[in-house]
Scaffold this motif. Structure first.
Motif: not given
Length: 518
Positions: A107-135
């Protein structure tokens, strides 16, 4: 020299290195045209590339990202993009990307790309920290959840580099006096170091703006295999989102924009608006604190500013030594308070810090300032501060009278005095070695899919009205959140999260006038 950012509060803990947000510039002149692309066929190799996913450990740039990248199920890759889109056959750079694949691929829709702000914030780190929430919700089930480090940031290569860790520590520990010629000299020195120490030098700095980030985002969309973009942007990330929608309006599937920036607000007005927001949040903190025994600022909110000034102003003449051999300067004390204003959840911690300061212990305020600057326990800093300037200084026209703007900021938030962490921003950008590549303006195109804008009534960083304005400009939905904090989606508020998830999954907008409460 002061460094500043606008960031979102989406970390797993109070001092886990929360990520950030920002502001924009003037309305009357039309935006400059996008950088020309000399040969559109030369871009095919970027749009057609296949990402080579693998373990994320080698992408970590410090202890915080190492910890974040241990999230189960994440994988990382590098996206290759042109250094200069006007010369796509020339030098290339890479953008770091992290994803957590959909747990329900049928039932996959596609990708959801996120940006956490900043400018200069790491989207990789932010997404990884949100994984326990989004799963545990529809994002984790039906989307590949993707975070990227914008060009020049974090795991992307090259990284913008201006100051060493030791230089930044020394700068924070100093109190060079009130705003004077010293600031101008330090701003010029800082800007020169950015050009000297960043690979590709001025060429890299000239192509660090939002104009170029949205082009990278479209290349990423294609490399992920999505015909249209589903996007989640916090704070400055909303600027990336609406700028993408303007550049590629027909390639938008969904835009969830939380903590919006007004596209037409100029830099001076946005800085003053933020000062006003911090001042309002401080007043709310003082009132809440006064209701409880042990308030460090006393039981009378009307006297809180005076009490606060009496606490921190001695640090101007004599920064306070802490147990680990560092010092709490006046400017770091102010920065610690600014950090705590991002969310009312941090107010008890701030009260503890102010109480300890009264006893001669500045360690808690220093930790708050460390969180703002993303300084890890080992003394290493993230790239956020340097990347912040690299983007801000090319996204906005230069201000010709920084002193006048600074005075407006001080008038708007007198309790912060001259210690606000963004006091030097206008001076740095006035000395920046490359010209601006864009400027604030009202969008000239409307995305095919209307966005959902989430705006919080007492957001101290991105004013509520900015969200109302953005929703109206793009004919999108508006979800109002009553409370004092910066951004709200995926922060544990069921009302906000249900509305946001419904929108991301099937485009459902909340009923007009819908409100949630923090």
């Amino acid at each position: 020299m002061r460094f500043s950012r606008r960031r979102t509060l989406i970390t797993a803990g109070l001092l886990a290195g929360a990520l950030t947000a920002c502001t924009t510039q003037a309305t009357p002149p039309p935006p400059p045209p996008p950088s020309p692309v000399a040969d559109t066929h030369a871009l095919d190799r970027f749009y057609d590339q296949k990402l080579d996913w693998g373990d994320c450990a080698t992408y970590a740039t410090g202890q915080q990202s190492q910890d974040a990248f241990r999230a189960p199920g994440v994988e990382c890759a590098r996206l290759t993009v042109p250094l200069d889109y006007a010369n796509p056959r020339g030098e290339t750079i890479t953008v770091g990307v992290l994803r957590h694949k959909a747990l329900d691929p049928a039932h996959r829709i596609g990708s959801l790309v996120m940006n956490p702000g900043g400018p200069g914030g790491s989207g990789m780190e932010a997404a990884a920290r949100l994984v326990p929430t989004v799963v545990n919700n529809a994002i984790g089930l039906r989307f590949d959840f993707v975070g990227f480090d914008p060009r020049g940031v974090g795991a992307s290569r090259p990284r913008v580099q201006c100051l060493t860790d030791a230089e930044r520590d020394a700068d924070r520990a100093s109190n060079p006096g009130l705003i004077d010629a010293t600031w101008t000299y330090q701003a010029r020195d800082y800007a020169a170091k950015c050009a000297q120490r960043t690979e590709h030098g001025a060429a890299m700095l000239a192509n660090m703006g939002t104009r170029d980030v949205v082009k990278d985002l479209d290349v990423l969309r294609a490399a992920l295999g999505d015909d249209k973009l589903s996007y989640l942007g916090y704070s400055y990330g909303t600027q990336v989102g609406y700028s993408y929608a303007e550049a590629f309006p027909q390639r938008v599937r969904a835009l969830l924009l939380d903590g919006a920036i007004d596209p037409a607000a100029d830099d001076p007005d946005s800085l003053v608006a933020q000062a006003t927001g911090f001042s309002h949040a401080f007043g709310q903190f003082a009132a809440e604190c006064a209701r409880h025994a042990g308030c460090a600022l006393g039981s009378d909110p009307a006297k809180a500013q005076t009490e606060f000034e009496n606490l921190v102003q001695p640090l101007i003449a004599a920064p306070m030594r802490t147990g680990d051999g560092r010092v709490l300067s006046y400017r770091d004390a102010i920065t610690g308070v600014v950090e705590a204003m991002y969310s009312s959840q941090s107010w008890p911690f701030l009260n503890t810090g102010l109480g300890l300061l009264r006893q001669g212990d500045g360690s808690v305020l220093l930790r708050l300032a460390d969180s703002y600057y993303e300084r890890a326990a080992d003394g290493r800093y993230s790239s956020l501060q340097d990347a912040y300037y690299a983007v801000r200084c090319v996204d906005n026209p230069r201000v010709t009278d920084p002193a006048a703007v600074r005075q407006r900021m001080i008038d708007a938030a007198p309790f912060l005095g001259w210690g606000r962490p963004d006091q030097g921003e206008l001076d740095v950008c006035a000395s920046w070695p490359v010209p601006s590549t864009s400027q604030p303006h009202r969008p000239t195109a409307t995305p095919a899919a209307p966005p959902l804008v989430i705006s919080t009534t007492d957001d101290p960083v991105t004013p509520y009205q900015a969200g109302v304005t953005l929703a109206n400009l793009f004919h999108g939905g508006l979800l109002t959140v009553d409370g004092t904090q910066h951004t709200a989606f995926l922060h544990g508020n069921t009302c906000v999260d249900v509305a946001g998830l419904d929108y991301l999954v099937d485009g459902s907008q909340p009923e007009p006038g819908t409100r949630c409460r923090v």
